[in-house]
Write a protein that holds these residues in place. Structure first.
Motif, PDB file in Angstrom:
ATOM      1  N   GLU A  98      48.168  39.761  40.903  1.00 52.71           N
ATOM      2  CA  GLU A  98      48.849  40.910  40.502  1.00 52.71           C
ATOM      3  C   GLU A  98      48.481  42.168  41.705  1.00 52.71           C
ATOM      4  OE1 GLU A  98      50.488  39.655  38.262  1.00 52.71           O
ATOM      5  OE2 GLU A  98      49.668  38.245  37.899  1.00 52.71           O
ATOM      6  N   GLY A  99      49.505  42.521  41.945  1.00 52.23           N
ATOM      7  CA  GLY A  99      49.226  43.799  42.907  1.00 52.23           C
ATOM      8  C   GLY A  99      49.558  43.553  44.423  1.00 52.23           C
TER       9      GLY A  99
ATOM     10  N   TYR B  83      47.564  30.665  37.808  1.00 53.33           N
ATOM     11  CA  TYR B  83      47.007  30.787  37.021  1.00 53.33           C
ATOM     12  C   TYR B  83      47.154  29.842  35.243  1.00 53.33           C
ATOM     13  CZ  TYR B  83      48.919  34.767  38.479  1.00 53.33           C
ATOM     14  OH  TYR B  83      48.522  36.608  39.015  1.00 53.33           O
TER      15      TYR B  83
ATOM     16  N   PRO C 292      41.526  41.504  42.922  1.00 56.68           N
ATOM     17  CA  PRO C 292      41.835  41.557  41.935  1.00 56.68           C
ATOM     18  C   PRO C 292      41.546  42.595  41.919  1.00 56.68           C
ATOM     19  CG  PRO C 292      41.097  38.672  42.270  1.00 56.68           C
ATOM     20  CD  PRO C 292      40.409  39.681  43.157  1.00 56.68           C
TER      21      PRO C 292
ATOM     22  N   LEU D 297      44.900  44.905  40.615  1.00 62.49           N
ATOM     23  CA  LEU D 297      45.637  44.721  39.553  1.00 62.49           C
ATOM     24  C   LEU D 297      45.271  47.019  39.083  1.00 62.49           C
ATOM     25  CD1 LEU D 297      42.611  42.177  37.908  1.00 62.49           C
ATOM     26  CD2 LEU D 297      45.368  42.901  37.173  1.00 62.49           C
TER      27      LEU D 297
ATOM     28  N   ALA E 253      48.842  47.403  39.935  1.00 59.20           N
ATOM     29  CA  ALA E 253      50.310  47.018  39.335  1.00 59.20           C
ATOM     30  C   ALA E 253      50.339  47.769  38.003  1.00 59.20           C
ATOM     31  CB  ALA E 253      48.910  45.709  38.460  1.00 59.20           C
TER      32      ALA E 253
ATOM     33  N   PRO F 189      49.938  47.105  32.321  1.00 56.85           N
ATOM     34  CA  PRO F 189      49.696  44.955  32.204  1.00 56.85           C
ATOM     35  C   PRO F 189      50.474  44.651  31.060  1.00 56.85           C
ATOM     36  CG  PRO F 189      47.534  46.498  31.263  1.00 56.85           C
ATOM     37  CD  PRO F 189      48.722  47.980  32.036  1.00 56.85           C
ATOM     38  N   ASP F 190      51.178  43.352  31.665  1.00 53.79           N
ATOM     39  CA  ASP F 190      51.428  43.091  31.397  1.00 53.79           C
ATOM     40  C   ASP F 190      50.895  41.962  30.219  1.00 53.79           C
ATOM     41  OD1 ASP F 190      50.735  40.953  33.261  1.00 53.79           O
ATOM     42  OD2 ASP F 190      53.421  40.988  33.745  1.00 53.79           O
TER      43      ASP F 190
ATOM     44  N   GLU G  78      48.658  40.538  33.674  1.00 54.38           N
ATOM     45  CA  GLU G  78      47.795  41.171  34.246  1.00 54.38           C
ATOM     46  C   GLU G  78      46.400  42.139  33.740  1.00 54.38           C
ATOM     47  OE1 GLU G  78      51.300  42.901  36.526  1.00 54.38           O
ATOM     48  OE2 GLU G  78      50.653  43.962  34.715  1.00 54.38           O
TER      49      GLU G  78
ATOM     50  N   HIS H 246      41.626  36.388  36.974  1.00 56.38           N
ATOM     51  CA  HIS H 246      42.414  36.800  38.714  1.00 56.38           C
ATOM     52  C   HIS H 246      41.029  35.666  39.458  1.00 56.38           C
ATOM     53  CE1 HIS H 246      45.141  38.426  36.678  1.00 56.38           C
ATOM     54  NE2 HIS H 246      44.473  38.874  35.856  1.00 56.38           N
TER      55      HIS H 246
END
Length: 220
Positions: free
Chosen positions: A22-23, A114, A149, A153, A156, A159-160, A163, A170
């Motif tokens: 992420e990010g 993931y 991470p 993060l 990002a 967060p979803d 995330e 992560h």
């Protein structure tokens, strides 16, 4: 990095995947690469997983919306596999057959990292499912944008559902991306994602360019 003598796909187009945590800037680098290729006269299809198709958009909502709540890890993996099957059959394979450069933001490696390493499913069981869903279509080149991470993060925003997982999740994802790249250096390049976006873009271009030449040879 030079192309191998045995590209993993035989279509006249070129298939490039961006992977990373992420990010890490995958969307930015995918877009910059697409713009550069189009300005150089290439036909380009820029897409993403999940959500590269109409069906995928609905599946993406289920997978990423925090309102979905907890899913069984196997349920989650199967939804991702369905997205990939639709994506490959209806978008990626036709574009490659037409000679386009297909750029995808995430592909099979994200499932392995993931849902495999992150969710602690057995990658040896998960990978055959993902390969079956994608008809074993593999990118010519996968660009892994590597970032801690804790930094990614922070970039990002809100967060979803994915995330919002703990940082330990992560960390496992990051390490698995690096393991995949180390196992197949002919088809992967790892780039530090904490550098200036334009610097990263030029490194991406350098990695992709040899494959463009091979594609022209295959098509001729």
């Amino acid at each position: 990095m030079q192309p191998s003598q045995d590209p993993l796909v035989t279509e006249v187009g070129v298939f490039v995947a961006f992977e990373g945590g992420e990010g890490s800037g995958k969307s930015t680098q995918s877009r910059l690469l697409a713009q550069w290729l189009e300005s150089s006269g290439h036909s380009v299809v820029l897409t993403r997983e999940p959500g590269g198709t109409a069906v995928g958009t609905m599946l993406r909502s289920i997978l990423l919306d925090p309102a979905t709540g907890d899913l069984s890890p196997r349920t989650e993996a199967l939804i991702y596999a369905a997205d990939k099957a639709e994506h490959v059959d209806t978008m990626i394979l036709p574009a490659l057959a037409d000679g386009a450069v297909v750029i995808t933001d995430r592909y099979v490696d994200s499932t392995l990292a993931y849902q495999g390493a992150g969710r602690a499913l057995h990658v040896a069981e998960l990978e055959p499912l993902a390969r079956w869903a994608t008809a074993d279509l593999r990118p010519h080149l996968t660009v892994v944008l590597d970032i801690d991470p804790r930094v990614g993060l922070g970039r990002a925003g809100e967060p979803d559902r994915i995330e919002g997982e703990p940082v330990e999740f992560h960390d496992r994802v990051r390490h698995h991306f690096l393991e995949l790249a180390a196992a197949d250096p002919a088809h992967y390049v790892v780039l530090a994602a904490d550098e200036d976006p334009e610097t990263i873009h030029h490194r991406v271009r350098a990695a992709v360019t040899p494959w463009l030449g091979q594609a022209r040879e295959v098509a001729s």
